[in-house]
Write a protein that holds these residues in place. Structure first.
Motif, PDB file in Angstrom:
ATOM      1  N   MET A   1       0.954  -0.948  -0.270  1.00 47.34           N
ATOM      2  CA  MET A   1      -0.357   0.142   0.047  1.00 47.34           C
ATOM      3  C   MET A   1       0.625   1.265  -0.494  1.00 47.34           C
ATOM      4  N   VAL A   2       0.963   2.302  -1.162  1.00 47.89           N
ATOM      5  CA  VAL A   2       1.277   3.526  -1.354  1.00 47.89           C
ATOM      6  C   VAL A   2       0.221   4.574  -0.047  1.00 47.89           C
ATOM      7  N   ARG A   3       0.993   4.716   1.121  1.00 45.19           N
ATOM      8  CA  ARG A   3       0.807   6.454   1.470  1.00 45.19           C
ATOM      9  C   ARG A   3       0.736   7.947   0.877  1.00 45.19           C
ATOM     10  N   VAL A   4      -0.017   8.111   1.320  1.00 45.31           N
ATOM     11  CA  VAL A   4       0.112   9.491   0.554  1.00 45.31           C
ATOM     12  C   VAL A   4      -0.402  10.811   1.344  1.00 45.31           C
ATOM     13  N   LEU A   5       0.708  11.929   1.259  1.00 43.32           N
ATOM     14  CA  LEU A   5       0.308  12.493   2.204  1.00 43.32           C
ATOM     15  C   LEU A   5      -0.174  14.014   0.380  1.00 43.32           C
ATOM     16  N   ILE A   6      -1.000  14.737   1.391  1.00 50.62           N
ATOM     17  CA  ILE A   6      -1.277  15.887  -0.120  1.00 50.62           C
ATOM     18  C   ILE A   6      -1.190  16.820   0.644  1.00 50.62           C
ATOM     19  N   VAL A   7      -0.201  18.070   0.497  1.00 51.75           N
ATOM     20  CA  VAL A   7      -0.401  20.110   0.702  1.00 51.75           C
ATOM     21  C   VAL A   7      -0.335  20.227   0.330  1.00 51.75           C
ATOM     22  N   ASP A   8      -1.506  21.210  -0.297  1.00 58.39           N
ATOM     23  CA  ASP A   8      -2.141  22.300  -0.944  1.00 58.39           C
ATOM     24  C   ASP A   8      -2.856  22.698   0.322  1.00 58.39           C
ATOM     25  N   ASP A   9      -2.769  24.368  -0.344  1.00 63.09           N
ATOM     26  CA  ASP A   9      -4.046  24.919   0.484  1.00 63.09           C
ATOM     27  C   ASP A   9      -4.673  25.414   0.217  1.00 63.09           C
ATOM     28  N   HIS A  10      -5.306  24.784  -0.906  1.00 61.07           N
ATOM     29  CA  HIS A  10      -6.727  24.942  -1.646  1.00 61.07           C
ATOM     30  C   HIS A  10      -7.428  23.431  -1.550  1.00 61.07           C
ATOM     31  N   SER A  11      -8.526  23.457  -0.460  1.00 58.80           N
ATOM     32  CA  SER A  11      -9.244  22.183  -0.110  1.00 58.80           C
ATOM     33  C   SER A  11     -10.021  21.437  -1.123  1.00 58.80           C
ATOM     34  N   LEU A  12     -10.113  22.678  -2.746  1.00 64.40           N
ATOM     35  CA  LEU A  12     -10.885  22.087  -3.189  1.00 64.40           C
ATOM     36  C   LEU A  12     -10.390  21.194  -4.401  1.00 64.40           C
ATOM     37  N   MET A  13      -8.363  21.637  -4.382  1.00 64.03           N
ATOM     38  CA  MET A  13      -7.336  20.420  -4.935  1.00 64.03           C
ATOM     39  C   MET A  13      -7.037  19.656  -3.850  1.00 64.03           C
ATOM     40  N   ARG A  14      -7.202  19.534  -3.448  1.00 61.90           N
ATOM     41  CA  ARG A  14      -6.861  18.277  -2.093  1.00 61.90           C
ATOM     42  C   ARG A  14      -8.272  17.285  -1.963  1.00 61.90           C
ATOM     43  N   ARG A  15      -9.585  17.444  -2.482  1.00 59.61           N
ATOM     44  CA  ARG A  15     -10.446  16.556  -2.220  1.00 59.61           C
ATOM     45  C   ARG A  15     -10.115  16.081  -3.867  1.00 59.61           C
ATOM     46  N   ALA A  16      -9.343  16.570  -4.683  1.00 60.03           N
ATOM     47  CA  ALA A  16      -9.850  15.948  -5.848  1.00 60.03           C
ATOM     48  C   ALA A  16      -8.214  15.333  -6.652  1.00 60.03           C
ATOM     49  N   VAL A  17      -7.220  15.205  -6.047  1.00 58.86           N
ATOM     50  CA  VAL A  17      -6.861  15.025  -5.639  1.00 58.86           C
ATOM     51  C   VAL A  17      -7.102  13.614  -4.902  1.00 58.86           C
ATOM     52  N   ARG A  18      -7.271  13.066  -3.832  1.00 56.61           N
ATOM     53  CA  ARG A  18      -7.489  12.160  -2.951  1.00 56.61           C
ATOM     54  C   ARG A  18      -8.685  11.682  -3.563  1.00 56.61           C
ATOM     55  N   GLU A  19      -9.444  12.203  -4.084  1.00 59.48           N
ATOM     56  CA  GLU A  19     -10.443  11.091  -5.243  1.00 59.48           C
ATOM     57  C   GLU A  19      -9.973  10.614  -5.799  1.00 59.48           C
ATOM     58  N   VAL A  20      -9.134  11.434  -6.895  1.00 60.05           N
ATOM     59  CA  VAL A  20      -8.382  10.052  -7.696  1.00 60.05           C
ATOM     60  C   VAL A  20      -7.569   9.208  -6.923  1.00 60.05           C
ATOM     61  N   ILE A  21      -6.291   9.593  -6.028  1.00 58.39           N
ATOM     62  CA  ILE A  21      -5.313   8.805  -5.337  1.00 58.39           C
ATOM     63  C   ILE A  21      -6.983   6.989  -4.686  1.00 58.39           C
ATOM     64  N   GLU A  22      -7.831   7.938  -4.714  1.00 59.33           N
ATOM     65  CA  GLU A  22      -8.206   6.954  -3.695  1.00 59.33           C
ATOM     66  C   GLU A  22      -9.044   5.544  -4.241  1.00 59.33           C
ATOM     67  N   LYS A  23      -9.086   6.286  -5.977  1.00 56.93           N
ATOM     68  CA  LYS A  23     -10.198   5.221  -6.616  1.00 56.93           C
ATOM     69  C   LYS A  23      -8.940   3.885  -6.884  1.00 56.93           C
ATOM     70  N   GLU A  24      -7.814   3.710  -6.718  1.00 57.40           N
ATOM     71  CA  GLU A  24      -6.616   2.973  -6.859  1.00 57.40           C
ATOM     72  C   GLU A  24      -6.246   2.404  -5.592  1.00 57.40           C
ATOM     73  N   VAL A  25      -6.234   0.763  -5.455  1.00 58.11           N
ATOM     74  CA  VAL A  25      -6.862   0.025  -4.639  1.00 58.11           C
ATOM     75  C   VAL A  25      -5.099  -0.799  -3.664  1.00 58.11           C
ATOM     76  N   ASP A  26      -4.281   0.079  -4.291  1.00 55.71           N
ATOM     77  CA  ASP A  26      -3.091  -0.121  -3.514  1.00 55.71           C
ATOM     78  C   ASP A  26      -2.759   0.872  -3.084  1.00 55.71           C
ATOM     79  N   MET A  27      -4.005   2.288  -3.142  1.00 53.67           N
ATOM     80  CA  MET A  27      -2.980   4.089  -2.848  1.00 53.67           C
ATOM     81  C   MET A  27      -3.723   3.956  -1.407  1.00 53.67           C
ATOM     82  N   GLN A  28      -3.610   5.432  -0.148  1.00 53.90           N
ATOM     83  CA  GLN A  28      -3.801   5.159   0.436  1.00 53.90           C
ATOM     84  C   GLN A  28      -4.181   7.293   0.941  1.00 53.90           C
TER      85      GLN A  28
END
Length: 243
Positions: A1-28
Protein backbone atom coordinates in the motif's frame (compact mmCIF):
# COMPACT_ATOMS: atom_id res chain seq x y z
CA UNK A 1 0.00 0.00 0.00
CA UNK A 2 1.38 3.40 -1.05
CA UNK A 3 0.59 5.91 1.68
CA UNK A 4 0.19 9.49 0.42
CA UNK A 5 0.20 12.90 2.10
CA UNK A 6 -1.43 15.73 0.09
CA UNK A 7 -0.12 19.25 0.77
CA UNK A 8 -2.04 22.11 -0.86
CA UNK A 9 -3.58 25.29 0.49
CA UNK A 10 -6.73 24.82 -1.62
CA UNK A 11 -9.22 22.39 -0.09
CA UNK A 12 -10.91 21.79 -3.45
CA UNK A 13 -7.63 20.66 -5.00
CA UNK A 14 -6.90 18.37 -2.07
CA UNK A 15 -10.36 16.82 -2.40
CA UNK A 16 -9.97 16.27 -6.15
CA UNK A 17 -6.55 14.66 -5.75
CA UNK A 18 -7.80 12.47 -2.91
CA UNK A 19 -10.63 11.18 -5.09
CA UNK A 20 -8.19 10.23 -7.85
CA UNK A 21 -5.78 8.49 -5.47
CA UNK A 22 -8.39 6.56 -3.50
CA UNK A 23 -9.72 4.93 -6.67
CA UNK A 24 -6.49 2.90 -6.66
CA UNK A 25 -6.71 -0.26 -4.56
CA UNK A 26 -3.04 -0.05 -3.57
CA UNK A 27 -3.02 3.62 -2.53
CA UNK A 28 -4.24 5.43 0.54
CA UNK A 29 -4.34 9.12 1.51
CA UNK A 30 -3.13 9.10 5.10
CA UNK A 31 -3.25 12.85 5.72
CA UNK A 32 -3.74 16.30 4.22
CA UNK A 33 -2.02 19.61 5.00
CA UNK A 34 -2.71 23.19 3.94
CA UNK A 35 0.73 24.70 4.62
CA UNK A 36 4.36 23.83 5.27
CA UNK A 37 4.12 23.69 9.04
CA UNK A 38 1.14 21.36 8.94
CA UNK A 39 2.90 19.26 6.29
CA UNK A 40 5.87 18.84 8.63
CA UNK A 41 3.64 17.79 11.53
CA UNK A 42 1.60 15.37 9.42
CA UNK A 43 4.72 13.86 7.85
CA UNK A 44 6.28 13.36 11.28
CA UNK A 45 3.13 11.64 12.54
CA UNK A 46 2.21 9.50 9.52
CA UNK A 47 5.59 8.87 7.82
CA UNK A 48 4.00 8.73 4.34
CA UNK A 49 5.56 6.95 1.38
CA UNK A 50 4.84 9.82 -1.03
CA UNK A 51 4.10 13.51 -0.42
CA UNK A 52 2.36 15.56 -3.11
CA UNK A 53 3.65 19.07 -2.40
CA UNK A 54 2.23 22.34 -3.72
CA UNK A 55 4.75 25.14 -4.35
CA UNK A 56 2.77 28.28 -3.49
CA UNK A 57 1.63 28.16 0.13
CA UNK A 58 0.98 30.93 2.67
CA UNK A 59 3.72 30.21 5.22
CA UNK A 60 6.59 28.90 3.09
CA UNK A 61 7.36 27.58 -0.37
CA UNK A 62 6.93 23.93 -1.29
CA UNK A 63 10.71 23.68 -1.61
CA UNK A 64 11.23 24.80 1.99
CA UNK A 65 8.46 22.45 3.10
CA UNK A 66 10.15 19.63 1.19
CA UNK A 67 13.31 20.03 3.26
CA UNK A 68 11.28 20.10 6.48
CA UNK A 69 9.34 16.98 5.53
CA UNK A 70 12.43 15.01 4.56
CA UNK A 71 14.13 16.02 7.79
CA UNK A 72 11.36 14.49 9.92
CA UNK A 73 10.30 11.71 7.53
CA UNK A 74 13.49 10.68 5.69
CA UNK A 75 11.94 7.68 3.95
CA UNK A 76 9.23 9.79 2.29
CA UNK A 77 9.45 10.75 -1.39
CA UNK A 78 8.27 14.23 -2.29
CA UNK A 79 6.63 15.05 -5.63
CA UNK A 80 6.23 18.77 -6.35
CA UNK A 81 2.68 19.38 -7.60
CA UNK A 82 2.31 22.85 -9.10
CA UNK A 83 0.62 24.93 -11.76
CA UNK A 84 3.95 26.44 -12.85
CA UNK A 85 5.57 25.16 -16.05
CA UNK A 86 9.05 26.50 -15.29
CA UNK A 87 12.28 24.64 -15.91
CA UNK A 88 14.16 26.45 -13.13
CA UNK A 89 11.56 25.32 -10.59
CA UNK A 90 12.04 21.73 -11.73
CA UNK A 91 15.74 21.87 -10.99
CA UNK A 92 15.13 23.64 -7.69
CA UNK A 93 12.76 20.83 -6.74
CA UNK A 94 15.39 18.20 -7.50
CA UNK A 95 18.03 20.15 -5.60
CA UNK A 96 15.82 20.21 -2.51
CA UNK A 97 15.43 16.45 -2.63
CA UNK A 98 12.12 16.01 -4.47
CA UNK A 99 11.59 12.80 -6.44
CA UNK A 100 9.34 14.39 -9.03
CA UNK A 101 7.84 17.53 -10.53
CA UNK A 102 4.38 17.45 -12.09
CA UNK A 103 1.87 20.14 -13.03
CA UNK A 104 -1.76 20.45 -12.01
CA UNK A 105 -3.07 20.13 -15.55
CA UNK A 106 -1.84 16.53 -15.55
CA UNK A 107 -4.26 13.71 -16.42
CA UNK A 108 -5.40 11.47 -13.52
CA UNK A 109 -3.58 8.42 -14.93
CA UNK A 110 -0.34 10.40 -15.20
CA UNK A 111 -0.74 11.62 -11.60
CA UNK A 112 -1.00 8.02 -10.43
CA UNK A 113 2.02 7.16 -12.58
CA UNK A 114 4.05 9.91 -10.91
CA UNK A 115 3.11 8.67 -7.44
CA UNK A 116 4.11 5.13 -8.38
CA UNK A 117 7.43 6.39 -9.76
CA UNK A 118 8.19 8.19 -6.52
CA UNK A 119 7.14 5.18 -4.43
CA UNK A 120 9.67 2.98 -6.22
CA UNK A 121 12.36 5.68 -5.95
CA UNK A 122 12.22 6.82 -9.60
CA UNK A 123 12.38 10.48 -10.53
CA UNK A 124 9.39 11.69 -12.57
CA UNK A 125 9.41 14.90 -14.61
CA UNK A 126 7.17 16.52 -17.25
CA UNK A 127 7.91 15.24 -20.74
CA UNK A 128 8.32 18.83 -21.93
CA UNK A 129 11.44 19.15 -19.76
CA UNK A 130 12.89 15.72 -20.49
CA UNK A 131 15.13 16.82 -23.37
CA UNK A 132 16.80 19.59 -21.38
CA UNK A 133 17.27 17.43 -18.30
CA UNK A 134 18.71 14.49 -20.21
CA UNK A 135 21.06 16.81 -22.09
CA UNK A 136 22.42 18.09 -18.79
CA UNK A 137 22.82 14.57 -17.45
CA UNK A 138 24.55 13.22 -20.54
CA UNK A 139 26.98 16.12 -20.63
CA UNK A 140 27.88 15.67 -16.97
CA UNK A 141 27.71 11.94 -16.33
CA UNK A 142 27.27 10.46 -19.82
CA UNK A 143 24.17 8.66 -18.69
CA UNK A 144 23.78 5.38 -20.58
CA UNK A 145 20.29 4.30 -19.61
CA UNK A 146 16.86 5.70 -18.83
CA UNK A 147 14.61 3.96 -16.32
CA UNK A 148 10.85 3.77 -16.19
CA UNK A 149 8.08 4.00 -18.79
CA UNK A 150 7.54 6.96 -21.09
CA UNK A 151 4.05 8.42 -20.97
CA UNK A 152 2.56 11.34 -22.85
CA UNK A 153 3.04 13.64 -19.87
CA UNK A 154 6.05 12.29 -17.97
CA UNK A 155 9.30 10.35 -18.20
CA UNK A 156 10.96 8.68 -15.24
CA UNK A 157 14.64 7.95 -14.65
CA UNK A 158 17.25 7.73 -11.91
CA UNK A 159 20.18 10.06 -11.42
CA UNK A 160 22.35 11.35 -8.57
CA UNK A 161 21.00 14.65 -7.25
CA UNK A 162 23.91 16.04 -5.32
CA UNK A 163 25.57 17.89 -8.23
CA UNK A 164 22.47 19.68 -9.48
CA UNK A 165 22.56 23.38 -8.60
CA UNK A 166 20.73 26.61 -9.40
CA UNK A 167 22.83 29.59 -10.45
CA UNK A 168 22.07 33.14 -9.34
CA UNK A 169 20.63 34.09 -12.69
CA UNK A 170 18.15 31.22 -12.62
CA UNK A 171 20.03 29.14 -15.18
CA UNK A 172 20.50 25.49 -14.29
CA UNK A 173 23.97 23.99 -14.30
CA UNK A 174 25.47 20.62 -13.43
CA UNK A 175 28.82 20.68 -11.71
CA UNK A 176 31.58 18.17 -12.36
CA UNK A 177 30.89 15.14 -10.14
CA UNK A 178 34.59 14.24 -10.00
CA UNK A 179 35.18 17.00 -7.46
CA UNK A 180 32.62 15.50 -5.09
CA UNK A 181 33.05 11.75 -5.39
CA UNK A 182 31.73 9.57 -2.55
CA UNK A 183 34.19 7.72 -0.34
CA UNK A 184 33.91 3.95 0.11
CA UNK A 185 31.86 2.67 3.03
CA UNK A 186 33.13 0.19 5.61
CA UNK A 187 31.51 -3.24 5.87
CA UNK A 188 29.60 -2.12 8.97
CA UNK A 189 28.38 1.03 7.21
CA UNK A 190 27.23 -1.05 4.24
CA UNK A 191 25.39 -3.35 6.65
CA UNK A 192 23.65 -0.40 8.29
CA UNK A 193 22.81 1.15 4.91
CA UNK A 194 21.18 -2.14 3.85
CA UNK A 195 19.02 -2.04 6.98
CA UNK A 196 18.16 1.60 6.27
CA UNK A 197 16.92 0.49 2.84
CA UNK A 198 14.55 -1.88 4.64
CA UNK A 199 13.12 1.03 6.60
CA UNK A 200 14.79 0.23 9.92
CA UNK A 201 15.15 3.07 12.44
CA UNK A 202 18.34 3.59 14.47
CA UNK A 203 16.91 1.82 17.51
CA UNK A 204 15.84 -1.18 15.42
CA UNK A 205 19.25 -1.34 13.74
CA UNK A 206 20.95 -1.23 17.15
CA UNK A 207 18.86 -4.12 18.42
CA UNK A 208 19.38 -6.18 15.28
CA UNK A 209 23.17 -5.68 15.27
CA UNK A 210 23.50 -5.77 19.07
CA UNK A 211 25.29 -2.42 19.25
CA UNK A 212 24.53 0.87 21.00
CA UNK A 213 22.04 3.23 19.37
CA UNK A 214 24.61 6.03 19.66
CA UNK A 215 27.03 3.89 17.64
CA UNK A 216 24.40 3.43 14.94
CA UNK A 217 23.83 7.19 14.89
CA UNK A 218 27.55 7.82 14.37
CA UNK A 219 27.72 5.26 11.55
CA UNK A 220 24.70 6.88 9.87
CA UNK A 221 26.35 10.30 10.06
CA UNK A 222 29.53 8.82 8.56
CA UNK A 223 27.46 7.34 5.72
CA UNK A 224 25.92 10.76 5.01
CA UNK A 225 29.34 12.43 5.02
CA UNK A 226 30.98 9.85 2.76
CA UNK A 227 28.13 9.86 0.23
CA UNK A 228 27.58 13.65 0.45
CA UNK A 229 23.95 12.90 1.33
CA UNK A 230 21.68 15.13 3.37
CA UNK A 231 19.37 12.44 4.74
CA UNK A 232 18.50 8.73 4.62
CA UNK A 233 16.42 9.04 1.49
CA UNK A 234 19.26 10.64 -0.45
CA UNK A 235 21.86 8.16 0.85
CA UNK A 236 19.69 5.23 -0.26
CA UNK A 237 18.80 6.95 -3.54
CA UNK A 238 22.40 7.77 -4.44
CA UNK A 239 23.73 4.28 -3.77
CA UNK A 240 20.81 2.77 -5.68
CA UNK A 241 21.42 5.10 -8.64
CA UNK A 242 25.12 4.44 -8.70
CA UNK A 243 24.88 0.69 -8.06
Amino acid sequence: MVRVLIVDDHSLMRRAVREVIEKEVDMQVVAEACNGQEAELQAMETQPDVVLMDVDMPDCTGFEATERVLACSPNSRVVIFTSAHQEQLLFQAIQKGAMGYITKDIEPDALIHAIRCAARNDLCIPGAFATQVLAYLRSSWKVNSVYGGLMSSAVSYRTPRRTIHMSVGGETTLTDASSNLPRPLTDREKQILDLMRKGRKNREIALELAIAESTVHKHVQNIFEKLHARNRTEAIYLTTAEG
